[in-house]
Each structure stands twice: as structure tokens, then as C-alpha cells.
Scaffold this active site. Sequence first.
Site, PDB file in Angstrom:
ATOM      1  N   GLY A 164      41.195  15.306  46.463  1.00  0.00           N
ATOM      2  CA  GLY A 164      41.941  16.321  47.182  1.00  0.00           C
ATOM      3  C   GLY A 164      43.176  15.764  47.861  1.00  0.00           C
ATOM      4  O   GLY A 164      43.634  14.662  47.571  1.00  0.00           O
TER       5      GLY A 164
ATOM      6  N   HIS B  82      48.842  14.074  40.990  1.00  0.00           N
ATOM      7  CA  HIS B  82      47.624  14.764  40.557  1.00  0.00           C
ATOM      8  C   HIS B  82      47.956  15.937  39.633  1.00  0.00           C
ATOM      9  O   HIS B  82      47.280  16.163  38.623  1.00  0.00           O
ATOM     10  CB  HIS B  82      46.852  15.301  41.769  1.00  0.00           C
ATOM     11  CG  HIS B  82      46.304  14.262  42.681  1.00  0.00           C
ATOM     12  ND1 HIS B  82      46.784  14.063  43.955  1.00  0.00           N
ATOM     13  CD2 HIS B  82      45.310  13.349  42.512  1.00  0.00           C
ATOM     14  CE1 HIS B  82      46.102  13.092  44.536  1.00  0.00           C
ATOM     15  NE2 HIS B  82      45.208  12.640  43.685  1.00  0.00           N
TER      16      HIS B  82
END
Length: 283
Positions: A27, A33
Amino acid sequence: MKLVHTIEDLRTTLRPFNSPALVPTMGNLHAGHLDLVRTAKPLGDVTVASIFVNRLQFAPHEDFDTYPRTLQADCDKLAAAGCDVVFAPSEKEMYPEPQGFKVQPSAELADILEGHFRPGFFTGVCTVVMKLFQSVLSEAKGERFAIFGQKDYQQQMVIRRMVKQFALPITIVSGDTQRAPDGLALSSRNGYLSEAERAEAVQLSLALRALGRDALAAADGLVRQLPALEERAMQGLAARGWQPDYLTVRRRADLQAPQAGDPLVVLGAARLGKTRLIDNFEI
């Protein structure tokens, strides 16, 4: 995009699909990402991102409790990047009882560099990745993919070795390191940097590039000259106020000390203030 929190719901959601592509994350997502998600999209027929801050890979003095949890913002970014499913389990879901069974990677690869300075780190990584593989990929009927960023060079190598030795039917795909315009490798922990530290942070990648150039210039004298080259690179960062753990040139194949003619990678980790940064370049 669908958000699921349990392994049972995840498997039910994925059952109609044949070839999942998994992007494991903790996260607090950044552009690197999201590039992994875009890399994953054409590989399978459903793209899954996992978001789980894995206690097993944090040492007691590290930032597990303060690591940013930004689930809603992460989901918004993943939806915009074309992710199909987000698996965001609780710690109780992933570890309903103390995780006594763990994946112990081989010492010659996992106890050097990052593993030397973060003992047990790769055991925690391998254990959670194996559990994610079982949760996301085990019921797939077609080819299975998992995408990892090249910034975590040693971690990717450890996972590839794990997949090979356990004969897991999973294709590991490497995603390029994404960088800020000044060359700093993107990292979730870059947000810890103060404004002054952020301006200084690029010096790690500059020091690694300089070490790489020096290593290539050494040519056949690399083995003899390398300890001095590495020490000079470490001292250069230390003189700027960093606390370097390692700046080193290694053989790409196994991260052992290189011989003349080996394909090389230069890797480094150093602390700037309270933030530990890592980077690497193949040369």
C-alpha cells in the site's frame, strides 16, 4: 474494480477467470506500483493487487506501526490504472494463528546485503509472498503471473529462486524501477523525507552510478580495485551526512563478488535522517 478482504471472497471472485496476474504491495502506492499494474494488465485475464503491511518482514525497531495505511487513496489509484481486484486482508485474515511455518530462503542469497542489515527480512518476505501466491494463484486454470519491481533487486532474486526451488507454476515478471525527474527511485518511504532530505536523496543514485562507472573503468583490475572503490563511495556519502549500509558491485547471477567479465549490478542502501533508501543499477 472489486475490493475484497478475505481469502474466501477472493477465490470466489477469481473463480470465473483463468490467468490471474498479481501485483503484491504494502500500500501507500506511488507511480512505480501503478506501472507494475499496467505491466500486469496484458499478461492475464484478471489483474489483482494485494495490499498488506506484513509484520513478519519488519524488525522490532522498524516502522511497522507507523507505515502509512492509505487504502481508499490506493484503491482510487488502482482503479484508474485498470486494476480489476484489490485484495486487502486484515492481519487476522492472513495470520489467523501465529505463523509457525515459515519459508526460510538460502543463506548465501538471503543473508547478504539487505539480509545482513535486516536479519529475518527475507524469511518474512518469502512467507507472505508464498501465502499470497496460494491465496491468489493456486486455483488458476491457466498461466499465473506475479509482477515485482526491480528496485527491490535482491528481493526479486530471492522470490525467483523460491519459485524455482518449489516448482511453483508461476511466471515472475520484472517491472522497471520508476524514478523522479532528478533520478531518485520512487519508494513509499520517500514520503518520510523532509524537504531538505528530499533534495539530498538523489545523491544515493548518483553515488551508485559513479561507483558503476569506476567498476567498468577498472576492467580486468576490478577484483583488485573493487574494495577501495566501494570504500570511497561509502565515505563520499558519509561525508554528506548519510549512514551507508552498503554500496557494492556484485555479479548479477547470484549477487556474489564479481570476477572480470561478469555481468554486474551495483546496489546500495543508506539512511538519510530517519529514512532508509535503497537503489540499484545494472551496468
